[in-house]
Design a protein around this motif. Sequence first.
Motif, PDB file in Angstrom:
ATOM      1  N   PHE A 193      20.091   6.072   4.816  1.00 43.92           N
ATOM      2  CA  PHE A 193      21.172   6.822   4.172  1.00 43.92           C
ATOM      3  C   PHE A 193      22.507   6.654   4.898  1.00 43.92           C
ATOM      4  CE2 PHE A 193      17.573   9.651   2.591  1.00 43.92           C
ATOM      5  CZ  PHE A 193      17.563   9.038   1.338  1.00 43.92           C
ATOM      6  N   LEU A 226       9.165   7.542   9.539  1.00 45.03           N
ATOM      7  CA  LEU A 226       9.661   7.654   8.158  1.00 45.03           C
ATOM      8  C   LEU A 226      10.975   8.456   8.141  1.00 45.03           C
ATOM      9  CD1 LEU A 226       8.750   7.133   5.095  1.00 45.03           C
ATOM     10  CD2 LEU A 226       8.145   9.542   5.115  1.00 45.03           C
ATOM     11  N   HIS A 227      10.986   9.544   8.880  1.00 42.96           N
ATOM     12  CA  HIS A 227      12.172  10.392   8.961  1.00 42.96           C
ATOM     13  C   HIS A 227      13.350   9.614   9.529  1.00 42.96           C
ATOM     14  CE1 HIS A 227      14.870  13.100  11.105  1.00 42.96           C
ATOM     15  NE2 HIS A 227      14.618  13.971  10.152  1.00 42.96           N
ATOM     16  N   GLN A 267      19.977  10.673  -3.032  1.00 44.64           N
ATOM     17  CA  GLN A 267      19.151  10.459  -1.844  1.00 44.64           C
ATOM     18  C   GLN A 267      17.725  10.940  -2.092  1.00 44.64           C
ATOM     19  OE1 GLN A 267      21.619  12.653   0.910  1.00 44.64           O
ATOM     20  NE2 GLN A 267      22.661  10.816   1.648  1.00 44.64           N
ATOM     21  N   SER A 268      17.619  12.091  -2.756  1.00 44.48           N
ATOM     22  CA  SER A 268      16.310  12.650  -3.066  1.00 44.48           C
ATOM     23  C   SER A 268      15.524  11.718  -4.007  1.00 44.48           C
ATOM     24  CB  SER A 268      16.494  14.030  -3.698  1.00 44.48           C
ATOM     25  OG  SER A 268      15.288  14.489  -4.202  1.00 44.48           O
ATOM     26  N   TRP A 305      10.642  15.269   3.093  1.00 48.34           N
ATOM     27  CA  TRP A 305      11.984  15.209   2.521  1.00 48.34           C
ATOM     28  C   TRP A 305      12.848  16.391   3.011  1.00 48.34           C
ATOM     29  CZ3 TRP A 305      15.880  12.667   1.215  1.00 48.34           C
ATOM     30  CH2 TRP A 305      16.933  13.261   0.519  1.00 48.34           C
ATOM     31  N   PHE A 317       0.841  -1.200   0.000  1.00 50.06           N
ATOM     32  CA  PHE A 317       0.000   0.000   0.000  1.00 50.06           C
ATOM     33  C   PHE A 317       0.880   1.256   0.000  1.00 50.06           C
ATOM     34  CE2 PHE A 317      -2.806   2.922   2.631  1.00 50.06           C
ATOM     35  CZ  PHE A 317      -3.665   3.210   1.578  1.00 50.06           C
ATOM     36  N   SER A 332      23.376  14.038  -2.500  1.00 48.70           N
ATOM     37  CA  SER A 332      22.028  14.381  -2.069  1.00 48.70           C
ATOM     38  C   SER A 332      20.999  14.212  -3.197  1.00 48.70           C
ATOM     39  CB  SER A 332      21.977  15.789  -1.487  1.00 48.70           C
ATOM     40  OG  SER A 332      22.570  16.679  -2.349  1.00 48.70           O
ATOM     41  N   ILE A 352      14.294  15.508   6.320  1.00 55.15           N
ATOM     42  CA  ILE A 352      15.369  14.507   6.233  1.00 55.15           C
ATOM     43  C   ILE A 352      16.634  15.148   5.676  1.00 55.15           C
ATOM     44  CG2 ILE A 352      16.077  12.405   5.022  1.00 55.15           C
ATOM     45  CD1 ILE A 352      13.082  11.553   5.172  1.00 55.15           C
ATOM     46  N   SER A 363       9.538   6.279  -0.956  1.00 57.52           N
ATOM     47  CA  SER A 363       8.917   6.773   0.281  1.00 57.52           C
ATOM     48  C   SER A 363       7.411   6.484   0.385  1.00 57.52           C
ATOM     49  CB  SER A 363       9.202   8.268   0.476  1.00 57.52           C
ATOM     50  OG  SER A 363       8.629   9.010  -0.559  1.00 57.52           O
ATOM     51  N   PRO A 364       6.616   6.499  -0.724  1.00 57.03           N
ATOM     52  CA  PRO A 364       5.182   6.202  -0.549  1.00 57.03           C
ATOM     53  C   PRO A 364       4.949   4.808   0.047  1.00 57.03           C
ATOM     54  CG  PRO A 364       5.563   7.220  -2.681  1.00 57.03           C
ATOM     55  CD  PRO A 364       6.911   6.908  -2.113  1.00 57.03           C
ATOM     56  N   LYS A 365       5.751   3.839  -0.419  1.00 61.53           N
ATOM     57  CA  LYS A 365       5.604   2.482   0.096  1.00 61.53           C
ATOM     58  C   LYS A 365       6.062   2.418   1.554  1.00 61.53           C
ATOM     59  CE  LYS A 365       5.866  -0.731  -3.180  1.00 61.53           C
ATOM     60  NZ  LYS A 365       6.483  -1.623  -4.156  1.00 61.53           N
ATOM     61  N   PHE A 401      14.564   6.748   7.153  1.00 57.68           N
ATOM     62  CA  PHE A 401      15.349   7.183   5.992  1.00 57.68           C
ATOM     63  C   PHE A 401      16.741   7.681   6.405  1.00 57.68           C
ATOM     64  CE2 PHE A 401      11.805   6.810   3.050  1.00 57.68           C
ATOM     65  CZ  PHE A 401      12.488   6.466   1.885  1.00 57.68           C
ATOM     66  N   PHE A 411      14.287   8.687  -2.177  1.00 57.27           N
ATOM     67  CA  PHE A 411      13.142   9.054  -1.338  1.00 57.27           C
ATOM     68  C   PHE A 411      11.869   9.139  -2.183  1.00 57.27           C
ATOM     69  CE2 PHE A 411      10.338  12.028   0.850  1.00 57.27           C
ATOM     70  CZ  PHE A 411      10.340  11.492   2.132  1.00 57.27           C
ATOM     71  N   VAL A 467       1.192   5.456   0.153  1.00 55.95           N
ATOM     72  CA  VAL A 467       0.509   6.663   0.614  1.00 55.95           C
ATOM     73  C   VAL A 467       1.370   7.859   0.233  1.00 55.95           C
ATOM     74  CG1 VAL A 467      -0.491   7.844   2.609  1.00 55.95           C
ATOM     75  CG2 VAL A 467      -0.358   5.354   2.592  1.00 55.95           C
ATOM     76  N   VAL A 472       3.402  10.984   0.407  1.00 55.90           N
ATOM     77  CA  VAL A 472       4.188  11.518   1.526  1.00 55.90           C
ATOM     78  C   VAL A 472       4.095  13.045   1.534  1.00 55.90           C
ATOM     79  CG1 VAL A 472       6.510  11.629   2.511  1.00 55.90           C
ATOM     80  CG2 VAL A 472       5.748   9.556   1.371  1.00 55.90           C
TER      81      VAL A 472
END
Lengths: 437, 189
Positions: free
Chosen positions: B57, B49-50, B20-21, A29, A20, B17, A32, B28-30, B53, B24, A22, A24
């Motif tokens: 990294f 999540l933060h 990395q971006s 970002w 699933f 970076s 981070i 990141s959605p998963k 990640f 992400f 979602v 973000v």
Amino acid sequence: MQDDSKHKIDKLFCEKLQNFEVEVPNFAWEGIESDLVEKRRKKYGFILRWFAVAATWFLMFGLGYWFSQKNIPLEVARNTKNLTSIELASLGKKKNSQISVSAQSQYSQISEKTDSTESQHFSENKNLTFSQDSARQHFTEIAKRDSIIDFCKEISVDFSNTLSDSVKIKLFEKDNFTKKWRINAQAAPVFALNIRFPVQTEKNISKEMQQAITQVYPNNEAKPVAAFSYGLNVAYQFHSHWSFSAGIIYAKKSQEVERIAITKTSSSFENSYFTYNPSIGRVNFDAKNSEKIEDIRQHGTVYSKEIYAANLTVYRFDINLTQNFHYLEMPLMIRYNFLNHRVNGFVAAGASLQTLIKNSAFIHNSKSEFWSGETKNINLLNLSGNLSVGIEYSLTKHWALGIEPTLKYSFLPLSIDRKVYDYPFSLTIFSNLTYTL
Amino acid sequence: METTLEKIIKGCIQGKSEAQSKLFKLLSPKMYGICLRYTKNTVEAEDVLHDGFIKIFQNVKNFKNEGSFEGWMRRIMVNTALESCRHDNIMYLASDVKEMKEDFSCDDITSNIDAADLMKFIQELSPQYQMVFNLYAIDGYSHDEIAEMLNISVSTSKSNLSRARKVLQEKVIAHFYSSEKIKQLNYAG
């Protein structure tokens, strides 16, 4: 049948949620990225800080060593009154040859040859075949006349080059430096302060929360509250100027904010509140204290209520939050005395291991206390670099009084909460009562 | 020939970076979906999540090409969520749930329910049921592994799973009947 239904539930959730996705939030970002940059900066900052500490120590030792080893010209040395002995010796075998003068300072041998003023005086007597008693009298008079005796701990004449037998006559000797122990009782007011890295309220949190916190605390930083510290240390003076000390010190550090925010992060009223102090972090309420939160809501002046998101409401109250941190510190210091008279001046540098033994937080107004608890997520151990400058006045041979302002800078943040990077430093103005054994 | 993901991983190892971006954006959605499953709300999920990640990294250089990179990332996210849960001291045992009488056998139920509802049901579970159910039923960990990860016994893990299933079954069925009722009302109207 039951097993079948279990599998169906697992299957249902697994199929729908395993992959699933979602969307973000955009700010995730950014948080981070800034944290990665910050970590890189902190990594190098950490190395730089230790490098600075090492460099300071190296500099202090280096300067001390340099000053102690430096060959000071005799005349200068006499003026600085650092010499401990003068040694006279004739350079040649003949009775009338010129005499060399060598002087022993507290730390090193200083040699000066025949043309110096002192040697001229000593060479006035052409006949060196006098008795030891008369030599003692003669040279002591010269030494007194030239004020050499004031700055020498020892004056001796070496006739080894003049007479057939080696004769060294000690003319004068003062007490030599002896290694000694000191016991020092200290008491002080403490002013705890904070340096925040980076200088911003909070980071890596949701955009709404960031907005909420920034608005709640635009200019409402935590203010240091004067607290106190006391302890004992033992010092060993291994050199006339240098000593080591170790001790144990209790220190209380306090700070206060005049407005708190109580934040509601979910629909559940009871366990979703916490106060937020931007310098130290969160002071969490638990569900048991929900009635006390009601108390605060009733007694504090509600400054505002703002809804930032469906699950985020921030209430602001004009009410005080005081946070106290009690530490047991074990300092290890090296001290350099630069005056060494009845009034002594010194600088000291070193490090302290700090153990948090208690922490407490109170929400109160001028009349009543509404809640007490603890600040969460505080580092239990810390290490500080210490630097102090002080003066000391000897009352008697054994007792001395002194004052020693000490700056302590913690190498670790106060809070282990990754959202707050505060490196506290404190100014402690110690009054010292010292007993020298 | 290097795939796009391999290039991105290589860039991340070098600390670029831009890479990395890209990583992400790609995954990141998963990962956020996983975070939401292991937490109670979006604020907590964003925190996990933060942290996850940042760990990814920082440790990407330790990734050995054994298994998929995404699987490795998932494990980090799951572990981060568990750490966060332990850190917040919410790993307590919830009180016993009532036994369910209904059987869960209607296929219509499973076809009509959407993922967002299921996510909500999982988030409403008590923390330990939530962890055990996620780990076992969705992420495929065994009870032995779960027991070790959560510092509980294997039998506790099994019992928590069973209870979590029952709570979820109750919620799914209740949801199904309430939506059916709404439909009937609509037809009647």
